[in-house]
Structure formats: structure tokens, C-alpha cells
Design a protein around this motif. Structure first.
Motif, PDB file in Angstrom:
ATOM      1  N   SER A  13       0.832  -1.204   0.000  1.00  0.00           N
ATOM      2  CA  SER A  13       0.000   0.000   0.000  1.00  0.00           C
ATOM      3  C   SER A  13       0.864   1.250   0.000  1.00  0.00           C
ATOM      4  CB  SER A  13      -0.896   0.046   1.237  1.00  0.00           C
ATOM      5  OG  SER A  13      -1.752  -1.047   1.265  1.00  0.00           O
ATOM      6  N   SER A  14       0.266   2.328  -0.464  1.00  0.00           N
ATOM      7  CA  SER A  14       0.937   3.620  -0.400  1.00  0.00           C
ATOM      8  C   SER A  14       0.854   4.141   1.032  1.00  0.00           C
ATOM      9  CB  SER A  14       0.281   4.613  -1.357  1.00  0.00           C
ATOM     10  OG  SER A  14       0.815   5.902  -1.133  1.00  0.00           O
ATOM     11  N   ILE A  15       1.966   4.063   1.736  1.00  0.00           N
ATOM     12  CA  ILE A  15       2.031   4.575   3.108  1.00  0.00           C
ATOM     13  C   ILE A  15       1.738   6.072   3.109  1.00  0.00           C
ATOM     14  CG2 ILE A  15       3.539   4.877   5.120  1.00  0.00           C
ATOM     15  CD1 ILE A  15       2.791   1.943   4.589  1.00  0.00           C
ATOM     16  N   ILE A  18      -1.953   6.675   3.187  1.00  0.00           N
ATOM     17  CA  ILE A  18      -2.511   6.400   4.519  1.00  0.00           C
ATOM     18  C   ILE A  18      -2.169   7.528   5.485  1.00  0.00           C
ATOM     19  CG2 ILE A  18      -2.380   4.850   6.513  1.00  0.00           C
ATOM     20  CD1 ILE A  18      -1.841   2.561   4.389  1.00  0.00           C
ATOM     21  N   GLU A  19      -0.885   7.833   5.606  1.00  0.00           N
ATOM     22  CA  GLU A  19      -0.455   8.844   6.577  1.00  0.00           C
ATOM     23  C   GLU A  19      -0.932  10.237   6.193  1.00  0.00           C
ATOM     24  OE1 GLU A  19       1.577  11.717   8.808  1.00  0.00           O
ATOM     25  OE2 GLU A  19       1.917  11.494   6.656  1.00  0.00           O
ATOM     26  N   GLY A  20      -0.860  10.570   4.919  1.00  0.00           N
ATOM     27  CA  GLY A  20      -1.271  11.899   4.476  1.00  0.00           C
ATOM     28  C   GLY A  20      -2.750  12.155   4.708  1.00  0.00           C
ATOM     29  N   ILE A  77     -11.795   5.601   2.877  1.00  0.00           N
ATOM     30  CA  ILE A  77     -10.673   5.966   2.016  1.00  0.00           C
ATOM     31  C   ILE A  77      -9.895   4.690   1.712  1.00  0.00           C
ATOM     32  CG2 ILE A  77      -8.577   7.359   1.771  1.00  0.00           C
ATOM     33  CD1 ILE A  77     -10.857   9.212   2.300  1.00  0.00           C
ATOM     34  N   ILE A  78      -9.722   4.401   0.420  1.00  0.00           N
ATOM     35  CA  ILE A  78      -8.944   3.229   0.006  1.00  0.00           C
ATOM     36  C   ILE A  78      -7.623   3.729  -0.580  1.00  0.00           C
ATOM     37  CG2 ILE A  78      -8.898   1.133  -1.394  1.00  0.00           C
ATOM     38  CD1 ILE A  78     -11.997   1.407  -1.619  1.00  0.00           C
ATOM     39  N   PRO A  79      -6.501   3.445   0.090  1.00  0.00           N
ATOM     40  CA  PRO A  79      -5.207   3.888  -0.446  1.00  0.00           C
ATOM     41  C   PRO A  79      -4.789   3.038  -1.636  1.00  0.00           C
ATOM     42  CG  PRO A  79      -4.854   2.538   1.491  1.00  0.00           C
ATOM     43  CD  PRO A  79      -6.352   2.694   1.339  1.00  0.00           C
ATOM     44  N   ALA A  80      -3.893   3.573  -2.433  1.00  0.00           N
ATOM     45  CA  ALA A  80      -3.344   2.821  -3.559  1.00  0.00           C
ATOM     46  C   ALA A  80      -2.671   1.558  -3.050  1.00  0.00           C
ATOM     47  CB  ALA A  80      -2.350   3.679  -4.335  1.00  0.00           C
ATOM     48  N   ALA A 110     -13.952   6.692  -1.286  1.00  0.00           N
ATOM     49  CA  ALA A 110     -12.943   7.351  -2.113  1.00  0.00           C
ATOM     50  C   ALA A 110     -11.767   6.408  -2.321  1.00  0.00           C
ATOM     51  CB  ALA A 110     -12.463   8.638  -1.444  1.00  0.00           C
ATOM     52  N   SER A 111     -11.379   6.241  -3.586  1.00  0.00           N
ATOM     53  CA  SER A 111     -10.180   5.461  -3.889  1.00  0.00           C
ATOM     54  C   SER A 111      -9.105   6.427  -4.356  1.00  0.00           C
ATOM     55  CB  SER A 111     -10.460   4.410  -4.965  1.00  0.00           C
ATOM     56  OG  SER A 111     -10.756   5.002  -6.210  1.00  0.00           O
ATOM     57  N   LEU A 112      -7.888   6.193  -3.906  1.00  0.00           N
ATOM     58  CA  LEU A 112      -6.770   7.046  -4.280  1.00  0.00           C
ATOM     59  C   LEU A 112      -5.924   6.337  -5.333  1.00  0.00           C
ATOM     60  CD1 LEU A 112      -5.746   8.288  -0.716  1.00  0.00           C
ATOM     61  CD2 LEU A 112      -7.350   9.324  -2.330  1.00  0.00           C
ATOM     62  N   CYS A 113      -5.701   7.033  -6.454  1.00  0.00           N
ATOM     63  CA  CYS A 113      -4.825   6.548  -7.520  1.00  0.00           C
ATOM     64  C   CYS A 113      -5.288   5.184  -8.039  1.00  0.00           C
ATOM     65  CB  CYS A 113      -3.374   6.541  -7.038  1.00  0.00           C
ATOM     66  SG  CYS A 113      -2.160   6.320  -8.359  1.00  0.00           S
TER      67      CYS A 113
END
Length: 163
Positions: A13-15, A18-20, A77-80, A110-113
Motif C-alpha cells: 500500500s501507499s504509506i 494512509i499517513e497523508g 478511504i482506500i489507499p493505492a 474514495a479510492s486514491l490513484c
């Protein structure tokens, strides 16, 4: 207070996602506190296990709660998640019914990237518009022909689903 669920998938996953995301929503809460107001968001990292190994064990992320602990959320929120989309879906299949149930009960998603692949795998994007990373567009189209992928946008909203 709006409940925000930031998913902690298994895999690469894109940390930063998640953190941002966690930081942005909590920064709003800090502004509220500075103005003498209650927090606007309850932000939680939500997982399917107590620990999620990331980037081949380089990082371990410990969710605040598991999906069974969250009866209702307002935004997911779903991270990449990098790697083969089918493998990502297999390793994170337990999220799918929970996401669908939350959406049917009023949550926005919401999905990211490239997390758009995971979101499309839930079936919630069928017939809806979607954006993803441009390098993944052809693969996305071949995997999800029933989703309207738009190349001219970097963000979309369709019926409470953001990509």
C-alpha cells in the motif's frame, strides 16, 4: 462528528496515502480545537487484521480497529495498493462486503490513484465514471469494461463514490 475509515489493506500500500489522509483530517480537528470547537472528524485506521505488513515487511501498520468493530462510517478511504490487481483483491477480499454494506448504508467511498482497481472489484463502480493513474488506464479498461474510465479527469465523483 463524521467517521472517517482509512483502510489498511494487505500488500504494498501507499504509506503516503494512509499517513497523508490521516494527517489532513486530523489537522482539521486541530483547527477546530484551536477555535474552541469539538473535533469534526473521528479518524480511524481500519483493517482486516491487527497488523498489515507493507512493502514486503519494511513497514508494519497496526489499524486502530478491525472492520467488525465499525458498525457505521461516513467515508471510506482506500489507499493505492501496488501489485497484481487480482492478487490484491484476493488478499483483501474481507473488505469487500463491508465496503458494499457501508456504501448501501450511506457511506461515501474514495479510492486514491490505482485503488480504483480494488474499488471496481467491489462492483460499486459498475456503470459509473472513474479515474485512475494514466499508466494503468488500458489495463483498467480491459479488466472493468462496465466502468466508464475518463482520461481527461484526475478526480471524479459519481453518486458518493470518488476516484
Amino acid at each position: 462528528m463524521k467517521h472517517i475509515s482509512i483502510l489498511i489493506p494487505h500488500g504494498h500500500s501507499s504509506i503516503v496515502n494512509i499517513e497523508g489522509t490521516h494527517q489532513i483530517f486530523n489537522e482539521v480537528n486541530s483547527f477546530c480545537k484551536a477555535m474552541g470547537r469539538p473535533p469534526f472528524f473521528k479518524v480511524q485506521l481500519v483493517g482486516i487484521s491487527k497488523e498489515a505488513s507493507q512493502r514486503n515487511g519494511l513497514f508494519i501498520v497496526s489499524p486502530d480497529v478491525l472492520i467488525g468493530d465499525v458498525a457505521k462510517t461516513d467515508l471510506i478511504i482506500i489507499p493505492a495498493v501496488h501489485g497484481d490487481p487480482e492478487t490484491v483483491m484476493q488478499h483483501n477480499a474481507a473488505f469487500v462486503p463491508w465496503i458494499i454494506d457501508q456504501y448501501k448504508n450511506g457511506a461515501e467511498v474514495a479510492s486514491l490513484c490505482i485503488a480504483s482497481f480494488f474499488l471496481a472489484g467491489t462492483g460499486l463502480l459498475k456503470g459509473k465514471q472513474c479515474a485512475t493513474h494514466w499508466t494503468a488506464a488500458n489495463n483498467f479498461r480491459s479488466m472493468f469494461p462496465d466502468v466508464y474510465l475518463v482520461d481527461d479527469k484526475i478526480m471524479t465523483e459519481d453518486d458518493g463514490i470518488y476516484t
